[in-house]
Write a protein that holds these residues in place. Structure first.
Motif, PDB file in Angstrom:
ATOM      1  N   UNK A  46      -5.309  -6.414   2.495  1.00 58.92           N
ATOM      2  CA  UNK A  46      -5.245  -5.488   3.632  1.00 58.92           C
ATOM      3  C   UNK A  46      -4.047  -4.557   3.502  1.00 58.92           C
ATOM      4  N   UNK A  47      -2.888  -5.128   3.177  1.00 61.54           N
ATOM      5  CA  UNK A  47      -1.660  -4.323   3.145  1.00 61.54           C
ATOM      6  C   UNK A  47      -1.067  -4.178   1.748  1.00 61.54           C
ATOM      7  N   UNK A  78       0.816  -1.220   0.000  1.00 58.04           N
ATOM      8  CA  UNK A  78       0.000   0.000   0.000  1.00 58.04           C
ATOM      9  C   UNK A  78       0.850   1.271   0.000  1.00 58.04           C
ATOM     10  N   UNK A  79       2.002   1.167   0.605  1.00 56.18           N
ATOM     11  CA  UNK A  79       2.881   2.337   0.695  1.00 56.18           C
ATOM     12  C   UNK A  79       3.388   2.786  -0.672  1.00 56.18           C
ATOM     13  N   UNK A  80       3.356   1.861  -1.670  1.00 56.31           N
ATOM     14  CA  UNK A  80       3.891   2.181  -3.001  1.00 56.31           C
ATOM     15  C   UNK A  80       2.802   2.262  -4.078  1.00 56.31           C
ATOM     16  N   UNK A  81       1.536   2.339  -3.666  1.00 56.59           N
ATOM     17  CA  UNK A  81       0.430   2.333  -4.632  1.00 56.59           C
ATOM     18  C   UNK A  81       0.514   3.508  -5.615  1.00 56.59           C
TER      19      UNK A  81
END
Length: 868
Positions: free
Chosen positions: A497-498, A480-483
């Motif tokens: 989830x992540x 998710x941090x790199x979406x």
């Protein structure tokens, strides 16, 4: 499965019941998805044997039925347990791929495994044949034996005793016969074997004859030497019918049939095979002769040895041929090792080539076949280079099978898996299309790693990874941090989830290529592998012959190895009627003695002119039984081609060996120990020949003394005077009836011997040495004392014995009247006041704390009291 529970049927159960009815008496393993299921009474039986959970299907409804199953991949674990429990097992598989079928999957029985018909390595014992026997009763009894796992096929014909003897010797796992003969045969051998009854029409001569010539593709059976054996032909034909019935259609490895010629082998009746413990021990923890002899290193050798042991030869030429080979290996240890080392690398050629014939061999086994065939090359060369004519002849019989070795070597990978449908079993360069598909399938995965590396560089997402699952195929996973770094041309497929998962057009194209390539290459590899197996099938007869020669060679090497290890010597085989053994030993007992104790050897001499019958007396435990058995075993070893445990042995060919040793009963058939003893003895006396060797141990002990003596006396006279002048069977007659020593005075060829003991005071030492002359004592009371009999019983027995010996010439009635009556306990001490004094002295002694010197002083004190 009971009728009440099949009134309401689902389509699956309707299919099950339709298949089940075709295989009455068989336990049906019904493939459903990834499981083999059993229903009804089959489920009850399977759950007990396999220790698996028994559940119910449709509980509480009219279609309620028991259910028990196990995963399909566990078949090799569970099937042997069912077969060893005596079940016939029908394996019902799915004949279609469920993925491409709407509705009920087509199913059918692909194999019916019975105790006597199996190729499964977990069912089979590599050291023993797994024979199916068939019996037919006509004017004579015909019998046939087939080991479907090796292709060995035998027939014989004869009377009831001969057939029962063969049954015991070959120990079939299953016996089939006509339904009309069930009562007769089950009475003959009871519940000793797993049995199955076939329809009566199967046991017909014309039908059996046609089945055999069709199997062997011959115009007649004359070439097999069985053309005149009608009952045997009928029995053998029924076996081939049974193969058809049990879905064993591929039988090209059953290419010949052999007659067990009674005239070629030493007659060993079923009692003798049991009494001498040749292949089985009668006692738990006992050691049969085969365990001492079997130093073989191949499965073929071990099975061949068992057959040689139950079928010793009568031909001097054939025996001498074996002995010469054993002598060669025995004299040259270096050469023996040169042959034995490559033998150790050879696996079960017989059973592997049978698997080739029925198309059940897997890639790893085909590789083992190649490696084993390669090991034959140095063996063949070593035998060929030797000066021994026998070894050169064996070398000529070994086929190098170069073409097959080359094909497997060229095409099959060395690191193959067991299953031929898992890919990566065929080498590169065999098929261009296969090579291309392998590059796509395996280097394609490398390409995916390159895609991952390229996309990491393109997006700057260092944690990016490419994975695969069956639902989405190949996908890219991003945290998710790199979406926010995901390119616009990626297609979102799943949110976690992540993380999130994406696919690209490029990934889908490669995925299709890889999966398609993997499926197609499996098909091509399967085709190439099957062609390899079919090519191997053209070598069936050559490899079967190699297996036979390797088995014989292994046995002869084993004989030499045992001879060297146990100090055996080469016997002399001749056509005389003399048996002359110097310093003979029992091959099994000598190996069981405590460390430091050596076996006491003995000489035995028997002939037909001067010393035909030896009456051997001596105490129990002195070694009479061992002496008898060792004589028979030495003869057997010699006539199977082995060296023997003796300094020397000159053996005139023996054609029959009979033994009557040991006590046994058959209570299930209402036969007492004495009845069994008399039955075995009658069998001996009714089948004598001039070359027979007879061993009788304690005949008549199962009845009263006078009955026993009378029977034993009459038997010795019969053996001495039997029939015409040429029938003088060599006999060892061990007995505790000393009265039989009188026979030597009246019968010229009867001689008295005894197994000596040494008496020291009231103790005896067993010398275990045979010497001339009769023995006057049995020392039974001493043996009872050694066995731990209470002292009061021993004292009383001695008192009675001394009285009987003193008055043995008086009439029986007077003896009984004058026999001292047993008085209440302590009678010996009450008879003399000195004994009371000694009893008082001894009761105060603590034997656990007594030193040797104190014991001697106490003994001297007791002697002083007795001398008063």
């Amino acid at each position: 499965m009971s009728e009440a529970k099949t009134t309401v049927e689902t389509p699956l159960m309707k299919q099950y019941n339709a298949i089940k009815v075709k295989y009455p008496g068989a336990l049906l393993l019904f493939r459903v998805g990834d499981f083999y299921e059993t229903f009804g009474q089959d489920a009850v039986a399977a759950s007990k044997v396999l220790d698996i959970v028994l559940t119910k299907r449709g509980a509480g409804s009219t279609s309620e039925t028991e259910l028990a199953g196990f995963p399909h991949h566990a078949l090799d674990t569970y099937l042997p347990k069912l077969v060893r429990a005596g079940h016939r097992v029908a394996i019902c598989d799915q004949l279609e791929d469920p993925r491409f079928v709407k509705g009920i999957v087509k199913r059918g029985v692909t194999e019916l495994v019975t105790p006597g018909l199996s190729y499964n390595d977990n069912v089979l014992d590599k050291k023993q044949n797994n024979f199916l026997a068939s019996i037919f009763a006509g004017k004579e009894l015909g019998i046939s034996f087939l080991d479907v796992s090796t292709g060995e096929f035998y027939v014989a014909q004869g009377n009831e005793n001969y057939v029962l003897k063969l049954l015991q010797s070959f120990a079939p796992s299953e016996v089939i016969f006509s339904k009309s003969s069930r009562e007769r045969f089950e009475k003959l051998f009871g519940a000793e074997y797993n049995t199955f009854a076939l329809d009566e029409w199967v046991y017909a001569y014309d039908y059996g004859y046609d089945k055999l010539i069709s199997q062997f593709k011959t115009a007649s059976l004359k070439g097999f030497g069985i053309d005149g054996s009608g009952e045997a032909i009928i029995a053998a034909g029924a076996i081939l019918h049974y193969l058809d019935d049990t879905e064993h259609k591929d039988t090209s490895h059953i290419a010949s049939i052999s007659r067990i010629d009674e005239d070629r082998y030493v007659w060993l009746d079923k009692f003798t095979i049991r009494n001498l413990e040749i292949v089985h021990s009668q006692h738990e923890g006992g050691v049969p002769l085969i365990e001492i002899l079997d130093h073989t290193v191949t499965p073929m050798g071990s099975r061949q040895l068992r057959k040689w042991m139950i079928l010793p030869l009568k031909s001097k030429e054939a025996i001498d041929e074996r002995l010469r080979v054993v002598e060669t290996f025995h004299a040259d240890d270096y050469f023996a090792d040169k042959v034995r080392e490559p033998l150790k690398q050879i696996v079960d050629l017989e059973r592997l080539i049978s698997k080739v014939a029925v198309n059940r061999i897997n890639p790893r086994e085909l590789l083992q076949l190649k490696r084993s065939l390669k090991c034959i090359v140095p063996i063949r060369q070593a035998l060929k280079d030797h000066t021994s004519v026998e070894l050169q002849r064996m070398a000529e019989q070994l086929h190098p099978c170069e073409d097959l070795i080359d094909k497997i070597e060229r095409e099959l990978r060395e690191d193959v898996s067991i299953n031929s449908n898992q890919g990566n079993i065929i080498k590169e360069g065999i098929d261009a299309e296969l090579d291309e598909l392998q590059k796509i399938a395996f280097s394609g995965k490398d390409y995916l790693l390159q895609v991952q590396k390229r996309e990491v560089e393109r997006t700057g997402i260092s944690s990016l990874k490419i994975s695969y699952n069956k639902v989405f195929g190949y996908y890219l996973e991003v945290s998710n941090a790199n979406k926010d770094k995901v390119p616009a041309d990626w297609i979102r497929k799943q949110t976690l989830v992540n993380a999130e998962r994406f696919i690209t057009e490029e990934l889908k194209v490669y995925e299709e290529k890889i999966l398609h390539a993997e499926e197609k290459l499996v098909v091509i590899e399967q085709r190439i592998f099957n062609a390899m197996v079919q090519h191997a099938a053209t070598f069936i007869s050559q490899i079967q012959q190699n297996a036979r020669v390797i088995g014989q060679l292994d046995c002869l090497l084993s004989f030499a190895s045992v001879a060297r290890a146990n100090r055996y010597n080469k016997p002399e085989i001749n056509d005389s009627l003399i048996l002359d053994i110097k310093a003979g030993r029992h091959p099994v007992i000598e190996k069981q003695l405590p460390v430091g104790e050596s076996y006491v050897p003995n000489d035995i001499y028997l002939d037909s002119d001067q010393q035909q019958i030896l009456i051997i007396t001596g105490p129990n435990m002195a070694g009479k039984s061992a002496l008898l058995r060792q004589t028979a075993l030495i003869v057997l070893l010699a006539q199977m081609g082995s060296f023997v445990p003796a300094e020397s042995a000159s053996i005139g060919i023996v054609d029959k060996i009979f033994t009557r040793v040991g006590a046994s009963d058959n209570l299930s058939r209402g036969e007492s120990t004495f009845m069994v003893e008399m039955t075995e003895t009658a069998s001996i006396l009714n089948n004598l020949s001039h070359r027979s060797l007879i061993l009788m141990d304690e005949i008549g002990r199962g009845t009263s003394t006078y009955d026993g003596v009378s029977i034993a006396w009459a038997i010795v006279e019969y053996l001495h005077n039997h029939g015409h002048k040429d029938c003088k069977p060599k006999t060892l007659f061990a007995t505790h009836y000393h009265e039989l020593n009188q026979l030597a005075e009246d019968l010229t060829r009867v001689k008295n011997f005894n197994v000596s003991v040494k008496e020291i005071g009231d103790k005896i030492i067993f010398m275990r040495k045979l010497k001339e002359g009769g023995s006057e004592h049995s020392f039974g009371i001493h043996v009872a004392q050694l066995a731990g009999m209470p002292n009061k019983v021993v004292f009383r027995a001695n008192e009675i014995l001394h009285f009987l010996e003193k008055d043995k010439h008086k009439n029986e009635k007077k003896k009984i009247q004058e026999l001292p009556k047993a008085t209440p306990q302590m009678n010996l001490f009450e008879a003399d006041p000195r004994f009371m004094q000694i009893q008082d002295m001894l009761s105060k002694v603590d034997i656990n704390t007594l030193s040797p010197v104190e014991a001697l002083l106490k003994l001297n004190e007791v002697i002083g009291v007795l001398k008063k």
